[in-house]
Design a protein around this motif. Sequence first.
Motif, PDB file in Angstrom:
ATOM      1  N   ILE A   1       0.870  -1.175   0.000  1.00 44.87           N
ATOM      2  CA  ILE A   1       0.000   0.000   0.000  1.00 44.87           C
ATOM      3  C   ILE A   1       0.900   1.215   0.000  1.00 44.87           C
ATOM      4  CG2 ILE A   1      -1.815   1.200   1.220  1.00 44.87           C
ATOM      5  CD1 ILE A   1      -2.518  -1.516   2.459  1.00 44.87           C
ATOM      6  N   SER A   2       1.071   1.790  -1.184  1.00 47.43           N
ATOM      7  CA  SER A   2       1.924   2.961  -1.300  1.00 47.43           C
ATOM      8  C   SER A   2       1.123   4.050  -1.994  1.00 47.43           C
ATOM      9  CB  SER A   2       3.175   2.623  -2.106  1.00 47.43           C
ATOM     10  OG  SER A   2       2.810   2.314  -3.425  1.00 47.43           O
ATOM     11  N   ALA A   3       1.709   5.234  -2.031  1.00 44.29           N
ATOM     12  CA  ALA A   3       1.016   6.344  -2.688  1.00 44.29           C
ATOM     13  C   ALA A   3       0.747   5.999  -4.146  1.00 44.29           C
ATOM     14  CB  ALA A   3       1.857   7.605  -2.585  1.00 44.29           C
ATOM     15  N   VAL A   4       1.734   5.373  -4.807  1.00 41.97           N
ATOM     16  CA  VAL A   4       1.565   5.050  -6.221  1.00 41.97           C
ATOM     17  C   VAL A   4       0.429   4.051  -6.409  1.00 41.97           C
ATOM     18  CG1 VAL A   4       2.664   4.012  -8.217  1.00 41.97           C
ATOM     19  CG2 VAL A   4       3.959   5.531  -6.747  1.00 41.97           C
ATOM     20  N   SER A   5       0.402   2.996  -5.554  1.00 42.60           N
ATOM     21  CA  SER A   5      -0.619   1.969  -5.793  1.00 42.60           C
ATOM     22  C   SER A   5      -2.008   2.517  -5.471  1.00 42.60           C
ATOM     23  CB  SER A   5      -0.307   0.710  -4.998  1.00 42.60           C
ATOM     24  OG  SER A   5      -0.308   0.986  -3.630  1.00 42.60           O
ATOM     25  N   VAL A   6      -2.132   3.284  -4.390  1.00 42.66           N
ATOM     26  CA  VAL A   6      -3.464   3.811  -4.069  1.00 42.66           C
ATOM     27  C   VAL A   6      -3.885   4.830  -5.123  1.00 42.66           C
ATOM     28  CG1 VAL A   6      -4.821   5.026  -2.344  1.00 42.66           C
ATOM     29  CG2 VAL A   6      -3.137   3.355  -1.635  1.00 42.66           C
ATOM     30  N   GLY A   7      -2.925   5.633  -5.588  1.00 48.23           N
ATOM     31  CA  GLY A   7      -3.253   6.595  -6.648  1.00 48.23           C
ATOM     32  C   GLY A   7      -3.700   5.889  -7.909  1.00 48.23           C
ATOM     33  N   ALA A   8      -2.978   4.822  -8.253  1.00 45.62           N
ATOM     34  CA  ALA A   8      -3.353   4.082  -9.461  1.00 45.62           C
ATOM     35  C   ALA A   8      -4.728   3.462  -9.292  1.00 45.62           C
ATOM     36  CB  ALA A   8      -2.313   3.003  -9.751  1.00 45.62           C
ATOM     37  N   MET A   9      -5.034   2.996  -8.066  1.00 39.71           N
ATOM     38  CA  MET A   9      -6.368   2.424  -7.850  1.00 39.71           C
ATOM     39  C   MET A   9      -7.442   3.489  -7.977  1.00 39.71           C
ATOM     40  SD  MET A   9      -6.573  -0.604  -5.192  1.00 39.71           S
ATOM     41  CE  MET A   9      -6.233   0.377  -3.778  1.00 39.71           C
ATOM     42  N   ALA A  10      -7.137   4.684  -7.466  1.00 45.05           N
ATOM     43  CA  ALA A  10      -8.109   5.768  -7.604  1.00 45.05           C
ATOM     44  C   ALA A  10      -8.344   6.056  -9.083  1.00 45.05           C
ATOM     45  CB  ALA A  10      -7.608   7.011  -6.893  1.00 45.05           C
ATOM     46  N   LEU A  11      -7.259   6.063  -9.872  1.00 44.86           N
ATOM     47  CA  LEU A  11      -7.408   6.316 -11.305  1.00 44.86           C
ATOM     48  C   LEU A  11      -8.252   5.220 -11.959  1.00 44.86           C
ATOM     49  CD1 LEU A  11      -6.478   7.931 -13.842  1.00 44.86           C
ATOM     50  CD2 LEU A  11      -4.681   6.229 -14.073  1.00 44.86           C
ATOM     51  N   VAL A  12      -7.934   3.970 -11.621  1.00 45.93           N
ATOM     52  CA  VAL A  12      -8.640   2.852 -12.264  1.00 45.93           C
ATOM     53  C   VAL A  12     -10.109   2.855 -11.884  1.00 45.93           C
ATOM     54  CG1 VAL A  12      -8.861   0.358 -12.253  1.00 45.93           C
ATOM     55  CG2 VAL A  12      -6.632   1.404 -12.538  1.00 45.93           C
ATOM     56  N   THR A  13     -10.389   3.013 -10.576  1.00 41.52           N
ATOM     57  CA  THR A  13     -11.792   2.988 -10.167  1.00 41.52           C
ATOM     58  C   THR A  13     -12.525   4.206 -10.706  1.00 41.52           C
ATOM     59  OG1 THR A  13     -11.053   3.899  -8.081  1.00 41.52           O
ATOM     60  CG2 THR A  13     -11.535   1.564  -8.120  1.00 41.52           C
ATOM     61  N   GLY A  14     -11.827   5.357 -10.761  1.00 45.34           N
ATOM     62  CA  GLY A  14     -12.457   6.550 -11.303  1.00 45.34           C
ATOM     63  C   GLY A  14     -12.816   6.361 -12.764  1.00 45.34           C
ATOM     64  N   LEU A  15     -11.848   5.865 -13.545  1.00 41.11           N
ATOM     65  CA  LEU A  15     -12.126   5.634 -14.965  1.00 41.11           C
ATOM     66  C   LEU A  15     -13.229   4.599 -15.132  1.00 41.11           C
ATOM     67  CD1 LEU A  15      -8.616   5.624 -16.645  1.00 41.11           C
ATOM     68  CD2 LEU A  15     -10.449   7.251 -16.978  1.00 41.11           C
ATOM     69  N   ASN A  16     -13.232   3.594 -14.237  1.00 46.36           N
ATOM     70  CA  ASN A  16     -14.273   2.580 -14.302  1.00 46.36           C
ATOM     71  C   ASN A  16     -15.637   3.177 -14.037  1.00 46.36           C
ATOM     72  OD1 ASN A  16     -14.406  -0.384 -14.570  1.00 46.36           O
ATOM     73  ND2 ASN A  16     -12.373  -0.167 -13.697  1.00 46.36           N
ATOM     74  N   LEU A  17     -15.679   4.058 -13.033  1.00 41.95           N
ATOM     75  CA  LEU A  17     -16.949   4.685 -12.692  1.00 41.95           C
ATOM     76  C   LEU A  17     -17.482   5.452 -13.899  1.00 41.95           C
ATOM     77  CD1 LEU A  17     -18.975   5.233 -10.492  1.00 41.95           C
ATOM     78  CD2 LEU A  17     -17.638   7.212  -9.809  1.00 41.95           C
ATOM     79  N   LEU A  18     -16.578   6.226 -14.515  1.00 43.48           N
ATOM     80  CA  LEU A  18     -17.006   7.012 -15.674  1.00 43.48           C
ATOM     81  C   LEU A  18     -17.442   6.088 -16.814  1.00 43.48           C
ATOM     82  CD1 LEU A  18     -14.333   9.828 -15.619  1.00 43.48           C
ATOM     83  CD2 LEU A  18     -16.687   9.923 -14.859  1.00 43.48           C
ATOM     84  N   ALA A  19     -16.677   5.041 -17.041  1.00 39.17           N
ATOM     85  CA  ALA A  19     -17.026   4.124 -18.132  1.00 39.17           C
ATOM     86  C   ALA A  19     -18.339   3.426 -17.848  1.00 39.17           C
ATOM     87  CB  ALA A  19     -15.916   3.094 -18.321  1.00 39.17           C
ATOM     88  N   GLN A  20     -18.601   3.135 -16.561  1.00 44.68           N
ATOM     89  CA  GLN A  20     -19.861   2.447 -16.238  1.00 44.68           C
ATOM     90  C   GLN A  20     -21.052   3.375 -16.399  1.00 44.68           C
ATOM     91  OE1 GLN A  20     -19.288   0.552 -12.470  1.00 44.68           O
ATOM     92  NE2 GLN A  20     -17.882  -0.944 -13.337  1.00 44.68           N
ATOM     93  N   ILE A  21     -20.855   4.661 -16.043  1.00 43.66           N
ATOM     94  CA  ILE A  21     -21.948   5.614 -16.277  1.00 43.66           C
ATOM     95  C   ILE A  21     -22.157   5.768 -17.790  1.00 43.66           C
ATOM     96  CG2 ILE A  21     -22.685   7.991 -15.934  1.00 43.66           C
ATOM     97  CD1 ILE A  21     -21.013   8.005 -13.397  1.00 43.66           C
ATOM     98  N   PHE A  22     -21.041   5.829 -18.509  1.00 40.68           N
ATOM     99  CA  PHE A  22     -21.124   5.912 -19.963  1.00 40.68           C
ATOM    100  C   PHE A  22     -21.902   4.722 -20.518  1.00 40.68           C
ATOM    101  CE2 PHE A  22     -19.573   5.418 -24.275  1.00 40.68           C
ATOM    102  CZ  PHE A  22     -19.483   6.722 -24.730  1.00 40.68           C
ATOM    103  N   ALA A  23     -21.612   3.560 -19.947  1.00 37.03           N
ATOM    104  CA  ALA A  23     -22.267   2.343 -20.441  1.00 37.03           C
ATOM    105  C   ALA A  23     -23.760   2.351 -20.138  1.00 37.03           C
ATOM    106  CB  ALA A  23     -21.614   1.112 -19.833  1.00 37.03           C
ATOM    107  N   VAL A  24     -24.159   3.027 -19.054  1.00 35.28           N
ATOM    108  CA  VAL A  24     -25.591   3.129 -18.763  1.00 35.28           C
ATOM    109  C   VAL A  24     -26.301   3.760 -19.953  1.00 35.28           C
ATOM    110  CG1 VAL A  24     -27.282   4.328 -17.338  1.00 35.28           C
ATOM    111  CG2 VAL A  24     -25.369   3.179 -16.267  1.00 35.28           C
ATOM    112  N   GLY A  25     -25.641   4.771 -20.549  1.00 38.36           N
ATOM    113  CA  GLY A  25     -26.234   5.368 -21.734  1.00 38.36           C
ATOM    114  C   GLY A  25     -26.044   4.513 -22.970  1.00 38.36           C
ATOM    115  N   TYR A  26     -24.813   4.011 -23.129  1.00 41.32           N
ATOM    116  CA  TYR A  26     -24.470   3.339 -24.378  1.00 41.32           C
ATOM    117  C   TYR A  26     -25.209   2.017 -24.529  1.00 41.32           C
ATOM    118  CZ  TYR A  26     -21.505   1.885 -28.235  1.00 41.32           C
ATOM    119  OH  TYR A  26     -21.046   1.511 -29.461  1.00 41.32           O
ATOM    120  N   MET A  27     -25.380   1.307 -23.422  1.00 41.08           N
ATOM    121  CA  MET A  27     -25.975  -0.033 -23.476  1.00 41.08           C
ATOM    122  C   MET A  27     -27.485   0.019 -23.294  1.00 41.08           C
ATOM    123  SD  MET A  27     -23.294  -2.025 -23.838  1.00 41.08           S
ATOM    124  CE  MET A  27     -23.489  -3.659 -23.175  1.00 41.08           C
TER     125      MET A  27
END
Lengths: 609, 101
Positions: A87-113
């Motif tokens: 658990i380091s700054a890099v790994s938590v930051g990367a997780m925030a990026l991944v989950t954030g992008l996932n959240l956006l992609a999932q909202i996008f998919a609500v519209g797209y799908m």
Amino acid sequence: MDHFLGTTVWFVPCYTLIGGIISGMWSPGILRRIGPRPAGYANALMTLLAFTHSLFALPGIWNQPPQTLSWTWLDAAGLHLSLDLEISAVSVGAMALVTGLNLLAQIFAVGYMEMDWGWARFYALLGLFEAGICSLILCNSLFFSYVVLEILTLGTYLLVGLWFSQGLVVTGARDAFLTKRVGDLVLLMAVVALLPLAGTWNFTELAQWAQTAQLDPTVATLLGLALIAGPLGKCAQFPLHLWLDEAMEGPLPSTILRNSVVVATGAWVLIKLEPVLALSEIGLAAAVAIGSVTAVGASAIAIAQIDMKRSLSYSVSAYMGLVFIAVGTGQTDTALMLLFAYAVAMALLVMSVGGIVWNNITQDLTQYGGLWSRRPLSGLSFIIGGAGLIALPPFGCFWALLQMADRLWATRPELVAVLLLVNGLSAFSVTREFGLLFAGKTKPMTVRSPEVHWPMVLPMLILAGFALHVPILLWQWQLLPDGLSFNLAAAILLSVSSAIGLGLGAFVYIGDRWEKPVRLGSASLQNFFAYDFYTAKLYKLTIVFAVTIVSRLISWFDRYIVDGFVNLVGLATVFSGQTLKYNVSGQTQFYVLTILFGVATLVTLAIWL
Amino acid sequence: MQLQYFLVLAAALFCIGIYGLITSRNAVRVLMSIELLLNAVNLNLMAFSNFLDSGEIKGQVFGVFVITVAAAEAAVGLAIVLAIYRNRDTVDMEQFNLLKW
């Protein structure tokens, strides 16, 4: 509170995994009487939870030494498998990026799908992916990284093959699975070979071991090459790059993730393995060579594509090639920075393009034109994404590419040239896509093109805002050079290469100054790039051909030689039974003769012996 | 006159009987060949009892029994032949091959 959030940050993959499992409930075969939409909402909520957790855990871990957690997975006769987390700054930051992008992609998919019934399967797989990537990020053990990579390979197969009633989807999913699988299997060889050499699979301990390791040069080279092979397939590098092109048959919201994050999983493992790779000069040189070839080749191919999703997918290969170059020259922090800036920009590009595909149906760039006046939001997002992707100051990737050029400046000037070339080609490619989509006259497919509805626009605009803030974030994190201490010549050269690419692209594709459809050079050369160096044929003629021949031979051998031998034994027995029965002739006198012969033989033998 | 000559004569008779037993097509001739075999055996018994056991002559007693049993056997054999003949109207051994494979 911060401490609590920091130590429990390993819940994040669990949230998303639970979200994925919950989503499965709304599968049409299970809950028959309600639609599939709650699957998406539940999954998005779990992702939001994961995102919030990792975001709030970030300040607590910032500027702190990395914490490690370890569980015993298996302890059997001399083999101790422990699940190590870092658990380091890099790994938590990367997780925030991944989950954030996932959240956006999932909202996008609500519209797209919206017009799709397969939400349960789709969101379950997205949840699986998110969990896999987050656990890969947290994981500090090569063995478990490999485990997660394999699970993600299976996930890719299922996600690309979501709409399995389409022929191209099935072949694309097959190729995505097999190609990535081959790379992963070679990686497994290296993983297995590393344990007797280093005695550990923990990345930190591997780095310590690598500092003092005295390896036979051949062993080190083979190890390095095998370690590269896994990320080579994952990151869609030459020659294992065809799968990414074919994976564009999958649903677009998953493409957002694949292009930005999933291909980066290989790069992540490669970055973590850099100390081990550094043991072998040839391994590093191979990483650099593969990266350079892919970066130049794929960015040239991207220019020749007429399918907009595929055009972007080759840019993905090109930028992953740049990450390979960075790792091959020992710049792991630059590689991470490039991955961060690139992921945001590429996700934005794919989202913008996805919104356009959604209500213009075709993906053929040559069928597009004149969308700018009607699709300003998509167009702006595309511009922001494109600017963030190429080295255009002050946007995101500029700083990563500048840092890379700066460090290569004195030692490897030829790689700076590669960087400039790739950057110029990418700038041209992005401008070409923009010109074909948004500029020029409308075509039949784009005569009516309303802007898409909010679930697709909202994540796009949020991401566009975030992409604009990437430089500020980098500055906040003190990743940018102070003052004017950076290499001014490199910055100017990079900007000039971007400007040339942008200018040429704009000259050729925006406006009427160049004849459309564009012919550059000979048709055969253009086709050579458009058909991706004929890689599909190359696979078919070499490896697929060889494996087919060998398997047919083995099948023939099995059917006729191995089976034949066993059948021969049976047949011989049947035949002898059928023949020997004629000894029972029905003639009493013959039986008497047989008795006499028997007695005579016995007597003879008794006398003889 | 020696024991061997008797034995050789008995063996020759036995072989002739075997030959007849295996090659005859007539069932009655098969029975006759069996009689030849039994007589060869009787000749052996007589020879042994004369040359080796002239005191108690147990071979001769055996011989009497063999003749008796041979007569009974011939009677039964002829009855069997008659029974077959009644059904199949022939005594040809080569027609009696119903119990093959």
